[in-house]
Design a protein around this motif. Structure first.
Motif, short mmCIF file in Angstrom:
data_model
loop_
_atom_site.label_atom_id
_atom_site.label_comp_id
_atom_site.label_asym_id
_atom_site.label_seq_id
_atom_site.Cartn_x
_atom_site.Cartn_y
_atom_site.Cartn_z
N ALA A 260 0.84 -1.21 0.00
CA ALA A 260 0.00 0.00 0.00
C ALA A 260 0.87 1.25 0.00
N LYS A 265 -1.58 3.60 -1.87
CA LYS A 265 -2.93 3.21 -1.47
C LYS A 265 -3.14 3.51 0.03
N TRP A 269 -7.30 0.13 2.03
CA TRP A 269 -7.03 -0.81 0.93
C TRP A 269 -6.19 -1.98 1.41
N GLN A 272 -8.31 -4.40 3.35
CA GLN A 272 -9.15 -5.20 2.45
C GLN A 272 -8.34 -6.33 1.81
#
Length: 359
Positions: A260, A265, A269, A272
């Motif tokens: 990330a 990100k 994110w 997830q």
């Protein structure tokens, strides 16, 4: 020992850890293997633990670093072999795979064997002779077997006679095994109805989660491009929150957060990605599916139907409300099975709600 730069992403999200510089913790377990290896009577060891708890990484790390842990390394020859990946569907194939690992660890054979590179020369007798010739030269072969339960898929090849021969070599102090498996050898012996005493010979080490200090140390792994940690302090805290002290979950959380950061990100994110990649066994997924359906049918739906009585002014407690809802669900099923008709269901509902038939 692995040399060169560290990988950009130091977190191993899948498979075993092959770079010893990225291995964290397990000092007690490593010491236990080395100390039993150096005893007057070497003790074979069974490393037991759930999937993804780090059995393979521990076994391979010991294989890479054993010379730093024992005195007089020349007295030992240590090899690592994954029985799940190796060609070990037959007893002959088993001995050949072990021989190939031996050959890769020594520059030349220190004792005479009949065509040692010829697979047809390897059987139970030649394997035992090779082991005992090493003993005569005061060399102890130590074999680290990963995924040992793979042998149980071929019971006619790996029978009680096969295991009795291994036990004989172990009892003769000519061979030491370090065996990794999900359940203990003693449990497998009972499940597969082996009568060989081989299944009672090893000292069992149960592999649990990392300690808190070890988990913190794992979150602070460096990369090859920086002298500091790969993750920021906040990201390290997220790794500990998501992974707790479980080795695989910590590695996966670290990998997701590192990715990330590299791609710009958000933390959401990464979370997830972490949730999606958590490895759940198919059997457990099926159990969750059935539990969800059972909860929906016998808890959620009855509760909503029962709560309907409160909306129209009928006073009932939560338990009575659930009982009424469950009865309606059961009666609905009986209607579909043509045991009841809709008029009987409606009569029941009116009785429970106190509605007159004239209304």
């Amino acid at each position: 020992m692995t040399s060169g730069a560290l990988p950009a992403n130091p977190f191993v999200a899948a498979g075993m850890i092959e770079d010893p510089r990225l291995f964290v913790g397990r000092k007690d377990e490593l010491h236990a293997i080395a100390s039993r290896m150096q005893g007057v009577q070497p003790t074979s060891i069974n490393i037991v633990g759930d999937k993804r708890i780090g059995k393979s990484s521990l076994l391979y790390h010991f294989f890479l670093t054993w010379e730093q842990r024992v005195q007089e390394p020349s007295r030992y020859i240590v090899i690592y072999l994954s029985l799940r990946k190796a060609n070990c569907q037959t007893e002959t194939g088993f001995y050949q795979e072990v021989a190939n690992c031996w050959r890769s660890r020594v520059s030349k054979w220190q004792f005479p064997l009949n065509n040692p590179l010829n697979p047809r020369s390897w059987n139970r007798q030649t394997f035992s002779e090779a082991i005992r010739q090493w003993k005569q030269q005061q060399v102890l072969p130590v074999v680290c077997f990963d995924d040992f339960e793979s042998l149980f898929d071929y019971p006619q090849e790996f029978n009680d006679g096969f295991y009795d021969n291994l036990r004989s070599l172990i009892e003769d102090n000519a061979l030491m095994l370090v065996v990794a498996s999900r359940k203990s050898l003693k449990v497998y012996g009972g499940e597969y109805r082996f009568v060989s005493s081989f299944f009672n010979i090893a000292h069992c080490i149960s592999l649990a989660e990392l300690t808190t200090d070890e988990a913190i140390q794992l979150t602070r792994l460096p990369t090859g491009s920086t002298h500091g940690a790969a993750l920021s302090p906040d990201e390290q805290n997220y790794v500990q929150q998501w992974g707790q002290r479980h080795p695989y979950k910590l590695q996966l959380a670290g990998s997701c957060l590192w990715e990330a950061r590299q791609t710009g990100k958000p933390i959401k994110w990464a979370k997830q990605q972490f949730d999606q990649q958590i490895d759940v066994p198919p059997s457990e997924k099926q159990q969750w599916k059935w539990r969800s359906w059972l909860y929906f049918i016998f808890v959620a739906v009855p509760k909503r139907l029962g709560n309907f009585t409160k909306l129209i002014g009928v006073t009932v407690d939560d338990v009575s409300s659930w009982i009424i809802g469950t009865a309606i669900v059961v009666m609905f099923v009986l209607v579909l099975m043509r045991v009841l008709d809709w008029s009987q269901v409606w009569d029941f509902v009116r009785d429970q709600l106190g509605i007159s038939s004239d209304e």
